[in-house]
Enzyme design. Structure first.
Site, short mmCIF file in Angstrom:
data_model
loop_
_atom_site.label_atom_id
_atom_site.label_comp_id
_atom_site.label_asym_id
_atom_site.label_seq_id
_atom_site.Cartn_x
_atom_site.Cartn_y
_atom_site.Cartn_z
N PRO A 42 0.60 -0.89 -0.07
CG PRO A 42 0.02 -0.88 2.25
CD PRO A 42 0.93 -1.84 1.28
CB CYS A 43 3.06 2.72 -2.51
SG CYS A 43 1.91 2.66 -3.95
#
Length: 168
Positions: A97-98
């Protein structure tokens, strides 16, 4: 001498920062990210540094964000921009989950390589974060939504620092 990895030229000095050593790149210090990342292979080599960034990013809880600087410190590299570049190239979103990583000023400065607070990409990032429970105040992530990445660092601590990383 210039070394090419995934069509990006990197000088050996910068490459050594990415792989935490002064070694020339070999198959042993480059890794193909596999299903252990949660997303399967991406069809490209991922550096050891990128792999560490992705593993740390996966530990940021839903409803929280971390900063590029906090992640760099937790990884022992001292280079927030290197973390940002690794996340910009993240082939495993949303499993990695950048979108949960923001700038030190808690503003949303980049998403999928796009910058600019008014851009559609940044607005999409904000919506994703709000849907996960991240709170905003005055255009910034609220303090209570910030997660200290050092709390998510792997057991056994951060990897060894690069000899060229800034010492504090």
């Amino acid at each position: 001498k210039i070394i090419i990895i995934d069509r990006l030229p990197l000088c050996p000095l910068f490459l050594s920062l990415l792989v935490f050593s002064w070694q020339q790149p070999t198959q042993s210090n480059l890794c193909m990210v596999s299903s252990s990342t949660g997303a399967g292979t991406a069809g490209r080599n991922v550096t050891a540094f990128e792999s560490k960034v992705y593993e740390l990013c996966k530990r940021i809880p839903k409803g929280k964000v971390s900063t590029y600087g906090s992640m760099a410190k937790a990884l022992g590299c001292g280079a927030p921009r290197a973390v940002g570049q690794a996340l910009r190239r993240n082939p495993f979103a949303p499993a990695v989950p950048c979108h949960r990583v923001v700038a030190a000023d808690r503003r949303l400065h980049g998403f999928f390589g796009v910058t600019g607070e008014g851009s559609d990409a940044i607005q999409r990032k904000r919506k994703i974060l709000e849907d996960e429970g991240v709170r905003f105040e005055d255009g910034r992530v609220a303090h209570e939504s910030v997660f200290d990445a050092s709390k998510a660092a792997p057991a056994g601590g951060a990897p060894p620092r690069s000899p060229i990383a800034k010492r504090q």
